[in-house]
Design a protein around this motif. Sequence first.
Motif, PDB file in Angstrom:
ATOM      1  N   SER A  33      48.948  23.963  78.807  1.00 13.67           N
ATOM      2  CA  SER A  33      49.455  22.795  79.521  1.00 13.67           C
ATOM      3  C   SER A  33      48.351  21.795  79.816  1.00 13.67           C
ATOM      4  O   SER A  33      48.622  20.653  80.126  1.00 13.67           O
ATOM      5  CB  SER A  33      50.130  23.232  80.823  1.00 13.67           C
ATOM      6  N   SER A  34      47.076  22.226  79.749  1.00 19.78           N
ATOM      7  CA  SER A  34      45.984  21.324  80.061  1.00 19.78           C
ATOM      8  C   SER A  34      45.636  20.408  78.890  1.00 19.78           C
ATOM      9  O   SER A  34      44.934  19.432  79.056  1.00 19.78           O
ATOM     10  CB  SER A  34      44.744  22.117  80.479  1.00 19.78           C
ATOM     11  N   ASP A  95      50.967  22.115  87.238  1.00 20.86           N
ATOM     12  CA  ASP A  95      50.620  21.250  86.104  1.00 20.86           C
ATOM     13  C   ASP A  95      51.850  20.702  85.389  1.00 20.86           C
ATOM     14  O   ASP A  95      51.898  19.534  85.014  1.00 20.86           O
ATOM     15  CB  ASP A  95      49.760  22.003  85.084  1.00 20.86           C
ATOM     16  N   ARG A  99      53.103  16.481  85.391  1.00 19.51           N
ATOM     17  CA  ARG A  99      53.231  15.684  84.163  1.00 19.51           C
ATOM     18  C   ARG A  99      54.575  15.917  83.492  1.00 19.51           C
ATOM     19  O   ARG A  99      54.684  15.886  82.262  1.00 19.51           O
ATOM     20  CB  ARG A  99      52.106  16.041  83.199  1.00 19.51           C
TER      21      ARG A  99
END
Length: 126
Positions: A33-34, A95, A99
């Motif tokens: 996810s980063s 996270d 987003r």
Amino acid sequence: MHIRHETLCSLIALAREFQAKEAVCIPQEGESSSEDWALQMLADHGGDYNVGEFRSIVHDLSERQRAELVALMWVGRGDYSADEWEQAVDDAIGDYSIRADEYVLAHPMVSDYLEEGMIALDIACD
């Protein structure tokens, strides 16, 4: 769910219209996810009406509602079952919910996943 039915149906319609455009090219999903794979995909489409409207609606949602949007997509694509709804929402907080607009819209079949998730939860758009 804490997201209004009409809001979900609007998001599905906007995602479907955006992704149906010929110029939209969606890369393979990143491994975490980063990674900024979703932002990279949407960068070329920042001026698109559907993207702007989708982002505006998602931005106005609470963190719980954004997590529910992500969880609904996960249920629709089979990552979680309807019985695991609360776990999916809990896993989406952080996270993913921060987003949510980019993460959700960058999935090639998001409108189908959201509809399938709604069906699994006995909700449907008209």
